[in-house]
Design an enzyme around this catalytic site. Structure first.
Site, PDB file in Angstrom:
ATOM      1  CG  ASP A 510      -2.099   0.877   1.148  1.00  0.00           C
ATOM      2  OD1 ASP A 510      -2.285   1.524   0.106  1.00  0.00           O
ATOM      3  OD2 ASP A 510      -2.873   0.921   2.130  1.00  0.00           O
ATOM      4  CD  GLU A 513      -0.305   5.517  -3.703  1.00  0.00           C
ATOM      5  OE1 GLU A 513      -1.088   4.566  -3.788  1.00  0.00           O
ATOM      6  OE2 GLU A 513       0.242   5.856  -2.637  1.00  0.00           O
ATOM      7  CG  ASP A 586      -7.846   4.559   0.630  1.00  0.00           C
ATOM      8  OD1 ASP A 586      -7.700   3.329   0.658  1.00  0.00           O
ATOM      9  OD2 ASP A 586      -6.994   5.350   1.065  1.00  0.00           O
TER      10      ASP A 586
END
Length: 919
Positions: A510, A513, A586
């Site tokens: 997770d 990015e 999300d």
């Protein structure tokens, strides 16, 4: 030097405030002002203000420079007198009819301090070896033509430079580059002129831009296209990409490709989310084509409405697009196909076919931020058994670690992690833990110590280890562009390094990015530095890809190359499909997010990522019970099927919403488990061809215009169609069933005509779902605690006859976990029903290797939908064995009526050749 006393107090306080703000849903919800729009992004703003054919220095091709290289490619020079150096162009061809266009600066004439970044390790390593030899171009009147294939030509206009891929016979264009004269390639400068300012400012952040402006812009046109698709990731309820500029367009933001941590994102926005794939597909009744630009810098792409260029008579069937990138080079691919599946196949022939997942990964996953401790894990696991709901994987989020130090355990909450995993594994289940890229800057943390000593962190613009804020507080980030560092990271997944891990523990990446809470736009500064003196701006969109790659390689090494990894990643890029699954991030517990999940997952599949899904129920917020039920019913058809929720939400395990809703959710999960043989067969197809598991209707019905922008219904493989219920309290729904053949209701076998819409009553206990006439779907109808416990169970074949009383289908089976299938250890059967006879044929090739796989599983039930005869018996060969045909239910759900002819207990082995003839 020690900080002054005030800062000693302020730093922990700042850390506390940042982490509280980051974990608060209200604080982290979508805030438009935190992110740049096009007008705040200079390269985008500059490019969008240009009118067609208005550039002061349009690039031209020097005819005398055009030549065929020894490797079969064509090279040429592009220049303009005002440029400090020319550009080098290279054209090459790939089978069956793909064109590659590469353009970079010519560094042989004048060398700048830095060179442009070429994204490594995304394209398949054998790509150059597969390059075809192009013939000598034919030049006349300022135009050069070269045959790309027997039915396609490439036409290059010299001044100004323009490229078109066209049909060889008719001359009809399919794709064009720079037909509107918007191609601009800002040259790298050796130094900053005194009268220029290169710095850029956004909010409190300054990007020094020490290498100056270096953007690239061009237009690409798709001919014969009714719609264009692709460019994940953004939220949308539309499958097709809506126009972003031109007459009738209210919203004037381009589609942004810039990987960002966007919490509770908008369900309808061109704003970029967690991943970026710069691949677009154009499709219409006359043509299918694709365009892929390998570039990891920020991109902004406009889809231009007819008349955007001031034309009063826009060309019908042409869609113009404008591509803008902050940095990089042009390494672009033009794909042309007779149907859209050809385009998808060509794209994965360049970036790689998807990894074949383990069987367990295709089943249901249960996740929450966070399951508190081992007792909580035991309770959730037992709850599934108590309520007769199967599941395969239990997930642990960041709170399972020791102070957000990855590869560790909170020993007060998880004192016996190996025993916990063993107890789960005894039921055939697995566990997943989270490992993010931010490493806690703690001198006592061995991982940070080692990374610091080895110089393995990304550097800031001054050459120091970059220090940003994320879940652990002060954090640094491994420089995953460096292969040596990726290898180091992979070693951390060994059992020796990752204490408490076992062979049944898999990984979740997770925040990759990468997410930086105090960084510009919640990410890393663009002027941070990577391996090879590469600026972060040049590779930003690929950072998570390299992190995912290194993690998957780590699990592969851990299993000594025998165990297929399972790694879920939030960030992604072209090529991610080779390393694992992704999800849509999300999302929110509302009906709009449920609806937008379908176009989002479909788009991921079209762009090479078939193993994807959305958090069932919505990550943020508390879903009303009916929404949760509807989400499970849709989610049962997602390729990646996981329930997940934020830690501030109420607990939402499937049995917490009353007996009736528990029964409906159980039924939805049972539907998925019964279809696991079909899903696994589809994943095999995806791993070979790249054709997605979950598909837009037009991928199967490319000539049916009614399907082109249908983002509510979807195909699972070529045999099943489903459509969700996306509104609260909906009483009826219109479902379009394409094609000429009938469709059969999955619940009761009722037939419906194709090529028309049907108004259906909305039922509480299911969503509209159908099997296509002419198909055979394999199922397993005995429900166990997990998919692993179903391995030896018998199969059901559901035959849906078409108007010719015929049907076909396939079944693929291997050991579900190893790579032995690559050496021939699998069963691959084709089932054909024709002339009242069902035949099982072996379609596995003989030359894959020496390993074998067999199974004693049998077919225990054959359901035939659409059979008109009143046959009572069937004959099985070999053996001339007679079995009865009786009326039976289509599904084994409670209360199902016997409605379909059913061959009971034929007990033929799935591994054998046989025929069953209706007597």
């Amino acid at each position: 030097m020690d900080p002054p006393p005030q800062r000693r107090l302020a730093a922990p306080l700042l850390l506390l405030l940042l982490l509280i703000a980051a974990s608060s849903p209200a604080a982290r919800a979508w805030k438009k002002d935190e992110f740049r729009n096009c007008n705040q992004t200079p390269f985008c703003k500059r490019a969008r203000t240009r009118a067609p054919h208005s550039l002061d220095a349009p690039l031209s091709l020097a005819a005398g420079s055009l030549s065929v290289s020894p490797d079969g490619s064509i090279s040429a020079e592009l220049s303009h007198p005002s440029r400090p150096r020319p550009l080098v162009l290279r054209l090459s061809a790939l089978p069956p009819h793909a064109l590659r266009l590469q353009i970079d600066e010519d560094y042989s004439t004048a060398t700048p301090p830095h060179r442009r970044f070429h994204v490594p390790d995304v394209l398949l390593p054998d790509l150059e070896a597969r390059t075809l030899h192009l013939p000598e171009p034919k030049s006349a009147g300022g135009v050069s033509t070269v045959a790309l294939s027997s039915d396609l030509d490439v036409v290059v206009k010299h001044d100004p430079f323009e490229l078109t891929v066209r049909r060889a016979g008719s001359g009809d264009p399919v794709l064009s580059f720079n037909s509107h004269g918007l191609f601009d390639f800002e040259p790298l400068r050796e130094s900053k002129p005194e009268d220029e300012t290169w710095e850029e400012h956004f909010r409190s952040h300054t990007d020094k831009r020490p290498r100056g402006p270096q953007s690239i812009t061009f237009d690409v046109s798709f001919y014969g296209a009714d719609f264009v698709y692709g460019l994940p990731e953004h939220g949308s309820t539309s499958l097709a990409l809506r126009p972003t500029r031109g007459p009738g367009v209210e919203e004037s933001e381009p589609y942004r490709l810039f990987n960002l941590d966007v919490f509770e994102y908008l369900h309808e926005s061109p704003f970029g989310l967690y991943g970026s794939i710069p691949f677009m597909i154009g499709h219409g009744a006359r043509a299918s084509s694709g365009f892929f630009w390998l570039n990891a810098a920020e991109m902004q792409i406009d889809v231009l409405a007819p008349g955007w260029d001031g034309s009063t008579t826009p060309e019908n069937g042409r869609i113009d697009t404008l591509w803008m990138a902050e940095a990089g080079v042009i390494d672009a691919f033009f794909f042309v196909g007779s149907e859209p599946k050809d385009v998808v196949k060509q794209y994965v022939s360049v970036t790689g076919t998807p990894a074949m997942p383990q069987q367990f990964a295709t089943a249901y996953h249960q996740c929450r931020w966070n399951y508190r401790d081992e007792a909580d894990v035991d309770g959730v696991d037992a709850g599934f058994d108590e309520h007769d709901i199967p599941y395969d994987v239990l997930w642990l989020d960041i709170e399972h670690t020791d102070g957000k130090r990855y590869f560790t355990w909170d020993h007060s909450a998880f004192p016996n992690p190996e025993e916990m995993q063993r107890k789960i594994a005894d039921k055939g289940r697995k566990m997943v833990t989270i490992v993010d890229p931010h490493i806690k800057r703690d001198s006592s943390f061995h991982l940070h110590q080692e990374a610091t000593e080895k110089g393995y962190y990304v550097k800031d613009a001054n050459g120091n280890d970059y220090d940003g804020w994320c879940w652990p507080g002060s954090s640094s980030y491994p420089d995953m562009l460096n292969p040596e560092i990726r290898e180091w990271w992979a070693d951390k997944f060994s059992y020796e390094s990752y204490k408490g891990s076992t062979p049944t523990l898999y990984i979740w990446n997770d925040m990759n990015e990468p997410s930086v809470f105090n960084g510009p736009e919640v990410t890393m500064p663009r002027d941070a530095l990577h391996y090879g003196d590469v600026e972060h701006r040049e590779l930003h969109n690929a950072y998570g890809y390299y992190f995912h790659m290194a993690t998957a390689d780590g699990l592969l090494k851990r299993g000594e190359g025998k165990d297929r990894p399972f790694v879920l990643s939030r960030a992604f890029f072209a090529g991610t499909q080779r390393y694992g699954a992704v999800w849509t991030g999300d999302n929110s517990a509302d009906w709009d997010h449920l609806k937008s999940s379908i176009p989002m997952v479909l788009t991921l599949g079209l762009t090479g990522l078939p193993f994807s899904g959305a958090d069932v129920g919505g990550f943020f917020g508390n879903p009303e019970p009916d929404l949760l039920v509807r989400w499970y019913q849709v989610g049962a058809f997602y390729p990646f099927f996981r329930g997940h929720a934020h830690h501030d939400t109420k607990r939402r395990e499937p049995w917490l919403f009353g007996e009736r809703r528990t029964a409906i959710i159980r039924e939805a999960i049972h539907v998925r488990y019964s279809l696991l043989p079909y899903f696994y067969t589809l994943f095999r197809e995806a791993s070979v061809s790249g054709i997605p598991v979950m598909r837009p209707l037009w991928l199967e019905f490319p000539d049916d215009k009614e399907t082109y922008n249908n983002g509510e219904a979807f195909m699972v493989g070529s045999s099943l169609l489903a459509q969700g219920i996306y509104e609260e309290g909906q009483k009826s729904v219109s479902v379009y069933l394409p094609g000429k053949e009938s469709w059969y209701d999955l619940r009761n076998g009722s037939p419906y005509k194709g090529s028309m819409s049907h108004k259906l009553q909305v039922l509480e206990d299911s969503i509209p779902s159908f099997q296509r006439g002419g198909t055979i779907v394999p199922r397993k109808d005995r429900f166990r605690r997990s998919s692993t416990q179903m391995v030896n169970d018998p199969y059901t074949l559901v035959i849906a006859l078409n108007s010719s009383n015929a049907a076909e289908g396939e079944l693929y089976v291997d050991d579900g976990k190893s790579y032995d299938y690559q050496q021939g250890a699998f069963i691959h059967r084709r089932f054909v029903f024709a002339d009242s006879k069902l035949t099982s044929l072996n379609i596995a090739p003989d030359n894959l290797g020496k390993k074998k796989f067999t199974s004693d599983c049998v077919v225990e039930r054959i359901i035939i939908l659409g059979l008109r005869s009143g046959a009572k018996k069937a004959i099985i060969e070999p053996g001339n064995r007679e079995v009865e045909i009786e009326s039976g239910p289509v599904s084994l759900r409670s209360g199902s009526s016997p409605v379909a002819p059913t061959i009971r207990r034929p007990n033929v082995r799935i591994a054998d050749d046989w025929t069953i003839r209706i007597a």
